[in-house]
Design a protein around this motif. Structure first.
Motif, PDB file in Angstrom:
ATOM      1  N   ILE A  25      46.802  29.520  51.891  1.00 24.92           N
ATOM      2  CA  ILE A  25      48.260  29.621  51.929  1.00 24.92           C
ATOM      3  C   ILE A  25      48.748  30.125  50.569  1.00 24.92           C
ATOM      4  O   ILE A  25      48.256  29.697  49.528  1.00 24.92           O
ATOM      5  N   ASP A  26      49.724  31.017  50.581  1.00 26.92           N
ATOM      6  CA  ASP A  26      50.236  31.616  49.348  1.00 26.92           C
ATOM      7  C   ASP A  26      50.937  30.586  48.468  1.00 26.92           C
ATOM      8  O   ASP A  26      51.564  29.643  48.970  1.00 26.92           O
ATOM      9  N   ASP A  27      50.821  30.752  47.139  1.00 28.83           N
ATOM     10  CA  ASP A  27      51.521  29.952  46.133  1.00 28.83           C
ATOM     11  C   ASP A  27      51.161  28.469  46.214  1.00 28.83           C
ATOM     12  O   ASP A  27      52.022  27.598  46.221  1.00 28.83           O
ATOM     13  N   LYS A  28      49.868  28.160  46.240  1.00 29.79           N
ATOM     14  CA  LYS A  28      49.395  26.770  46.251  1.00 29.79           C
ATOM     15  C   LYS A  28      48.479  26.533  45.070  1.00 29.79           C
ATOM     16  O   LYS A  28      47.840  27.442  44.560  1.00 29.79           O
ATOM     17  N   HIS A  29      48.408  25.282  44.644  1.00 31.33           N
ATOM     18  CA  HIS A  29      47.644  24.903  43.458  1.00 31.33           C
ATOM     19  C   HIS A  29      46.292  24.296  43.821  1.00 31.33           C
ATOM     20  O   HIS A  29      46.199  23.482  44.741  1.00 31.33           O
ATOM     21  N   LEU A  30      45.286  24.663  43.041  1.00 30.15           N
ATOM     22  CA  LEU A  30      43.986  24.017  43.114  1.00 30.15           C
ATOM     23  C   LEU A  30      44.099  22.711  42.340  1.00 30.15           C
ATOM     24  O   LEU A  30      44.587  22.689  41.215  1.00 30.15           O
ATOM     25  N   THR A  74      44.782  22.196  38.351  1.00 32.54           N
ATOM     26  CA  THR A  74      43.929  23.069  37.569  1.00 32.54           C
ATOM     27  C   THR A  74      44.587  24.378  37.187  1.00 32.54           C
ATOM     28  O   THR A  74      44.164  25.011  36.245  1.00 32.54           O
ATOM     29  N   GLN A  75      45.595  24.791  37.888  1.00 28.10           N
ATOM     30  CA  GLN A  75      46.156  26.109  37.659  1.00 28.10           C
ATOM     31  C   GLN A  75      47.484  26.063  36.929  1.00 28.10           C
ATOM     32  O   GLN A  75      48.249  25.119  37.063  1.00 28.10           O
ATOM     33  N   ALA A  76      47.754  27.127  36.192  1.00 27.20           N
ATOM     34  CA  ALA A  76      49.038  27.245  35.510  1.00 27.20           C
ATOM     35  C   ALA A  76      50.172  27.433  36.508  1.00 27.20           C
ATOM     36  O   ALA A  76      51.281  26.985  36.302  1.00 27.20           O
ATOM     37  N   THR A  77      49.886  28.102  37.595  1.00 29.64           N
ATOM     38  CA  THR A  77      50.868  28.342  38.654  1.00 29.64           C
ATOM     39  C   THR A  77      50.100  28.482  39.964  1.00 29.64           C
ATOM     40  O   THR A  77      48.883  28.423  39.993  1.00 29.64           O
ATOM     41  N   GLY A  78      50.803  28.687  41.052  1.00 29.02           N
ATOM     42  CA  GLY A  78      50.149  28.826  42.346  1.00 29.02           C
ATOM     43  C   GLY A  78      49.378  30.127  42.457  1.00 29.02           C
ATOM     44  O   GLY A  78      49.772  31.151  41.923  1.00 29.02           O
ATOM     45  N   VAL A 110      42.017  31.194  33.671  1.00 30.29           N
ATOM     46  CA  VAL A 110      42.787  32.429  33.790  1.00 30.29           C
ATOM     47  C   VAL A 110      42.937  32.735  35.271  1.00 30.29           C
ATOM     48  O   VAL A 110      42.031  32.470  36.067  1.00 30.29           O
ATOM     49  N   GLN A 111      44.096  33.250  35.635  1.00 27.85           N
ATOM     50  CA  GLN A 111      44.327  33.563  37.042  1.00 27.85           C
ATOM     51  C   GLN A 111      45.313  34.713  37.195  1.00 27.85           C
ATOM     52  O   GLN A 111      46.130  34.965  36.314  1.00 27.85           O
ATOM     53  N   LEU A 112      45.198  35.383  38.319  1.00 28.08           N
ATOM     54  CA  LEU A 112      46.210  36.328  38.755  1.00 28.08           C
ATOM     55  C   LEU A 112      46.978  35.593  39.838  1.00 28.08           C
ATOM     56  O   LEU A 112      46.427  35.252  40.889  1.00 28.08           O
ATOM     57  N   SER A 113      48.239  35.291  39.577  1.00 27.55           N
ATOM     58  CA  SER A 113      49.021  34.403  40.428  1.00 27.55           C
ATOM     59  C   SER A 113      49.519  35.089  41.700  1.00 27.55           C
ATOM     60  O   SER A 113      49.394  36.308  41.863  1.00 27.55           O
ATOM     61  N   SER A 115      52.419  35.820  42.327  1.00 30.11           N
ATOM     62  CA  SER A 115      53.466  36.790  42.000  1.00 30.11           C
ATOM     63  C   SER A 115      52.907  38.026  41.298  1.00 30.11           C
ATOM     64  O   SER A 115      53.665  38.894  40.897  1.00 30.11           O
ATOM     65  N   GLY A 116      51.579  38.087  41.137  1.00 26.62           N
ATOM     66  CA  GLY A 116      50.955  39.218  40.479  1.00 26.62           C
ATOM     67  C   GLY A 116      50.967  39.121  38.966  1.00 26.62           C
ATOM     68  O   GLY A 116      50.673  40.095  38.273  1.00 26.62           O
ATOM     69  N   THR A 117      51.288  37.954  38.418  1.00 21.18           N
ATOM     70  CA  THR A 117      51.345  37.737  36.976  1.00 21.18           C
ATOM     71  C   THR A 117      50.022  37.160  36.486  1.00 21.18           C
ATOM     72  O   THR A 117      49.459  36.266  37.115  1.00 21.18           O
ATOM     73  N   LEU A 118      49.558  37.653  35.351  1.00 16.23           N
ATOM     74  CA  LEU A 118      48.354  37.108  34.728  1.00 16.23           C
ATOM     75  C   LEU A 118      48.746  35.877  33.916  1.00 16.23           C
ATOM     76  O   LEU A 118      49.632  35.945  33.065  1.00 16.23           O
ATOM     77  N   TRP A 119      48.101  34.751  34.208  1.00 14.39           N
ATOM     78  CA  TRP A 119      48.353  33.477  33.539  1.00 14.39           C
ATOM     79  C   TRP A 119      47.051  32.965  32.956  1.00 14.39           C
ATOM     80  O   TRP A 119      45.974  33.188  33.501  1.00 14.39           O
TER      81      TRP A 119
END
Length: 157
Positions: A25-30, A74-78, A110-113, A115-119
């Protein structure tokens, strides 16, 4: 789940590397819960504290923290469920075999969120319960983990 009944308690420090993790599902956190060594079950008590520095490609750095939750995030964002939206991390686990200390971890991620943003993030989390722990449960806050590689290493001094 990493560890549990397969936990090797002969190590002082453990390292977990996860790569290319996505959810259904989109925009969810690990999320993470520590496993109790007494019965290999996830500790779902509200005794987790965490703090991180969030590193963003599209904005200034920020701080993030929480106390008394029933998990570590674990993630900065979803993370998203579209191609290329993944999270990757390196965690170090400390005091997991010691029943008279708090188990804690440090993290780099590090993640590609979604929203397409590198975090990125760097921080730590602790379970404020004196008990031996023997692994981690990774799960999404909604939906399932659909892909990714999780590897556990034991490190000796």
């Amino acid at each position: 789940t990493l560890g549990g009944a397969d936990w090797d308690s002969s190590y002082d420090v453990y390292q977990i590397i996860f790569r290319k993790v996505t959810g259904s599902i989109d925009d969810k956190h690990l999320r993470i819960r520590f496993l109790k060594a007494s019965d290999n079950s996830p500790d779902a008590t509200s005794n987790y504290d965490e703090a991180s520095k969030l590193l963003r490609a599209d904005a200034t750095f920020t701080n993030s923290s929480s106390t008394d939750t029933d998990h570590l995030r674990t993630q900065a964002t979803g993370v998203g469920n579209n191609s290329g939206e993944v999270t990757n991390g390196i965690y170090y686990l400390f005091n997991f075999n010691n029943a008279s200390e708090y188990s804690y971890l440090t993290n780099e991620e590090v993640q590609l969120s979604y929203s397409g943003t590198l975090w990125g993030s760097q921080g730590a989390g602790v379970l404020t319960v004196e008990q031996a722990t023997n692994g981690l449960l990774f799960y999404m806050n909604d939906g399932n983990i659909t892909s990714g590689t999780f590897t556990l290493y034991g490190l000796k001094n």
